[in-house]
Design a protein around this motif. Structure first.
Motif, mmCIF file in Angstrom:
data_model
loop_
_atom_site.group_PDB
_atom_site.id
_atom_site.type_symbol
_atom_site.label_atom_id
_atom_site.label_comp_id
_atom_site.label_asym_id
_atom_site.label_seq_id
_atom_site.Cartn_x
_atom_site.Cartn_y
_atom_site.Cartn_z
ATOM 1 N N CYS A 1 35.885 28.720 33.074
ATOM 2 C CA CYS A 1 36.225 30.035 32.541
ATOM 3 C C CYS A 1 36.650 30.933 33.702
ATOM 4 N N GLU A 2 37.167 32.104 33.379
ATOM 5 C CA GLU A 2 37.716 32.994 34.410
ATOM 6 C C GLU A 2 36.663 33.392 35.446
ATOM 7 N N ARG A 3 35.501 33.802 34.977
ATOM 8 C CA ARG A 3 34.480 34.310 35.899
ATOM 9 C C ARG A 3 33.992 33.229 36.862
ATOM 10 N N HIS A 4 33.655 32.071 36.330
ATOM 11 C CA HIS A 4 33.106 31.031 37.200
ATOM 12 C C HIS A 4 34.174 30.409 38.093
ATOM 13 N N TYR A 5 35.407 30.435 37.653
ATOM 14 C CA TYR A 5 36.479 29.977 38.534
ATOM 15 C C TYR A 5 36.587 30.884 39.755
ATOM 16 N N HIS A 6 36.608 32.199 39.525
ATOM 17 C CA HIS A 6 36.772 33.129 40.641
ATOM 18 C C HIS A 6 35.541 33.140 41.546
ATOM 19 N N LYS A 7 34.371 32.892 40.982
ATOM 20 C CA LYS A 7 33.183 32.809 41.838
ATOM 21 C C LYS A 7 33.267 31.604 42.760
ATOM 22 N N LEU A 8 33.670 30.475 42.215
ATOM 23 C CA LEU A 8 33.801 29.278 43.040
ATOM 24 C C LEU A 8 34.967 29.393 44.014
ATOM 25 N N ASN A 9 35.989 30.129 43.619
ATOM 26 C CA ASN A 9 37.183 30.261 44.446
ATOM 27 C C ASN A 9 37.053 31.371 45.485
ATOM 28 N N GLY A 10 35.985 32.174 45.411
ATOM 29 C CA GLY A 10 35.816 33.279 46.345
ATOM 30 C C GLY A 10 36.816 34.394 46.131
ATOM 31 N N SER A 11 37.216 34.611 44.886
ATOM 32 C CA SER A 11 38.238 35.622 44.594
ATOM 33 C C SER A 11 37.714 36.687 43.631
ATOM 34 N N VAL A 12 36.453 37.099 43.822
ATOM 35 C CA VAL A 12 35.863 38.156 43.001
ATOM 36 C C VAL A 12 35.985 39.479 43.740
ATOM 37 N N CYS A 13 36.458 40.499 43.045
ATOM 38 C CA CYS A 13 36.616 41.827 43.637
ATOM 39 C C CYS A 13 35.244 42.458 43.876
ATOM 40 N N ILE A 14 35.029 42.985 45.086
ATOM 41 C CA ILE A 14 33.766 43.639 45.415
ATOM 42 C C ILE A 14 33.606 44.937 44.626
ATOM 43 N N GLY A 15 34.712 45.577 44.299
ATOM 44 C CA GLY A 15 34.644 46.868 43.627
ATOM 45 C C GLY A 15 34.293 46.775 42.149
ATOM 46 N N CYS A 16 34.927 45.869 41.406
ATOM 47 C CA CYS A 16 34.727 45.801 39.950
ATOM 48 C C CYS A 16 34.058 44.520 39.489
ATOM 49 N N ASP A 17 33.823 43.586 40.401
ATOM 50 C CA ASP A 17 33.157 42.318 40.100
ATOM 51 C C ASP A 17 33.956 41.469 39.105
ATOM 52 N N ARG A 18 35.257 41.587 39.172
ATOM 53 C CA ARG A 18 36.126 40.761 38.332
ATOM 54 C C ARG A 18 37.060 39.948 39.214
ATOM 55 N N GLY A 19 37.665 38.931 38.600
ATOM 56 C CA GLY A 19 38.522 38.041 39.361
ATOM 57 C C GLY A 19 39.799 38.710 39.833
ATOM 58 N N ILE A 20 40.282 38.239 40.964
ATOM 59 C CA ILE A 20 41.519 38.761 41.549
ATOM 60 C C ILE A 20 42.619 37.731 41.364
ATOM 61 N N GLU A 21 43.729 38.175 40.823
ATOM 62 C CA GLU A 21 44.917 37.338 40.689
ATOM 63 C C GLU A 21 46.123 38.173 41.092
ATOM 64 N N GLY A 22 46.796 37.750 42.125
ATOM 65 C CA GLY A 22 47.925 38.532 42.628
ATOM 66 C C GLY A 22 47.557 39.218 43.940
ATOM 67 N N GLN A 23 48.025 40.443 44.123
ATOM 68 C CA GLN A 23 47.784 41.176 45.364
ATOM 69 C C GLN A 23 46.339 41.668 45.447
ATOM 70 N N TYR A 24 45.846 41.727 46.675
ATOM 71 C CA TYR A 24 44.504 42.263 46.905
ATOM 72 C C TYR A 24 44.405 42.747 48.348
ATOM 73 N N LEU A 25 43.404 43.566 48.592
ATOM 74 C CA LEU A 25 43.124 44.062 49.940
ATOM 75 C C LEU A 25 41.932 43.301 50.505
ATOM 76 N N GLU A 26 42.070 42.882 51.748
ATOM 77 C CA GLU A 26 40.978 42.173 52.415
ATOM 78 C C GLU A 26 40.545 42.977 53.639
ATOM 79 N N THR A 27 39.252 43.180 53.751
ATOM 80 C CA THR A 27 38.723 43.959 54.869
ATOM 81 C C THR A 27 38.457 43.057 56.067
ATOM 82 N N GLU A 28 38.015 43.689 57.161
ATOM 83 C CA GLU A 28 37.685 42.926 58.364
ATOM 84 C C GLU A 28 36.469 42.031 58.140
ATOM 85 N N ARG A 29 35.677 42.335 57.143
ATOM 86 C CA ARG A 29 34.514 41.507 56.805
ATOM 87 C C ARG A 29 34.865 40.439 55.764
#
Length: 220
Positions: free
Chosen positions: A127-155
Motif C-alpha cells: 500500500c502507499e504508506r508502507h511502500y513509502h516507509k520502506l522506501n524512506g520517502s515519507v515527508c517529515i512535515g505531513c507524514d505522507r509519501g513523497i512522489e515527485g519533487q521534494y526538499l532534502e535537508t542537511e540531515r
C-alpha cells in the motif's frame, strides 16, 4: 235392425284379429342403434413434435456429465494454490505472477487495496504508506509519501516543497532556514528568539544554538 249375414260376421272376426295382432308389441322389434364414439384422429393420439429450438441431447446410459474445461493460470503468488477463475496481475508488468483477488493485499499490513493503484518493492505489492516507509520517502512535515519533487535537508530529512515551514509563523521555507533546538525557523523568527535569549546566550551551546541550514530540491 236387419241381421248380418254369415259372411259379414266372418269378415268382422277376421278384421278384429288383424287389429289385435297389430296393436301387440312385437318380440322381434329392432333395438335402437348404439352411438359409437367417433374415431380419434392420429394427430391427437401421437405425441406432439418436439420444438427444435429446445431439443435436448438424449442421455446416454453409463456416460458421465460433460464438464466445462477450465483453463489453469498457474499458481497464486499469494497462497501458492492453483488459479482457475479470475485473477489479478500487474498491467505494466512491474509485478510478476498472478493472484487470487482475495490474496492480492499489502505485503506488510495484509489490507486489500482500495483502488487499482499499488506499489512494488522487490516484486511484492504494498500500500502507499508502507511502500513509502520502506522506501524512506515519507515527508517529515505531513507524514505522507513523497512522489515527485521534494526538499532534502542537511540531515537527509525529506519534505514536500510546501511542508517545510517556520515553527512560529508557518511561513514556507524554500531554500535556507535556521535550526534551533531541533526546530525549524525562518530567519526573522530565529533572530527574534535569539534576542530573547531562549536559545542563544551565555553558557548555551550545542543543539540549542542557532544554526543556518540549507536545503536542496530533489526529485523522487
Amino acid at each position: 235392425m236387419m241381421g248380418k249375414s254369415q259372411n259379414d260376421i266372418q269378415s268382422s272376426i277376421t278384421d278384429l284379429q288383424v287389429r289385435r295382432l297389430d296393436s301387440s308389441p312385437s318380440r322381434n322389434m329392432a333395438q335402437p342403434a348404439r352411438t359409437l364414439n367417433p374415431p380419434i384422429p392420429d394427430s391427437l393420439t401421437e405425441p406432439p413434435p418436439r420444438n427444435p429450438a429446445r431439443s435436448q441431447t438424449p442421455a446416454i446410459p453409463g456416460n458421465t456429465p460433460i464438464r466445462r474445461r477450465t483453463t489453469k493460470k498457474g499458481n497464486c503468488k499469494g497462497c501458492s494454490e492453483p488459479i482457475t477463475g479470475k485473477s489479478v496481475s500487474s498491467a505494466d508488468g512491474r509485478l510478476t505472477g498472478r493472484y487470487h483477488k482475495e490474496c492480492f493485499v499489502c505485503t506488510t499490513c495484509s489490507e486489500p487495496f482500495q483502488t487499482a493503484t499499488f506499489y512494488v518493492i522487490d516484486d511484492a505489492p504494498y500500500c502507499e504508506r508502507h511502500y513509502h516507509k520502506l522506501n524512506g520517502s515519507v515527508c517529515i512535515g505531513c507524514d505522507r509519501g513523497i512522489e515527485g519533487q521534494y526538499l532534502e535537508t542537511e540531515r537527509n530529512q525529506k519534505f514536500h516543497p510546501n511542508c517545510l515551514t517556520c515553527s512560529d509563523c508557518k511561513r514556507i521555507l524554500k531554500h535556507d532556514y535556521f535550526e534551533m533546538g531541533g526546530r525549524v525557523y525562518c530567519e526573522r523568527d530565529a533572530f527574534h528568539r535569539a534576542q530573547q535569549g531562549r536559545f542563544l546566550g551565555p553558557g548555551t551551546g550545542g543543539s540549542n544554538r542557532m544554526q543556518r541550514r540549507t536545503t536542496r530540491l530533489m526529485m523522487m
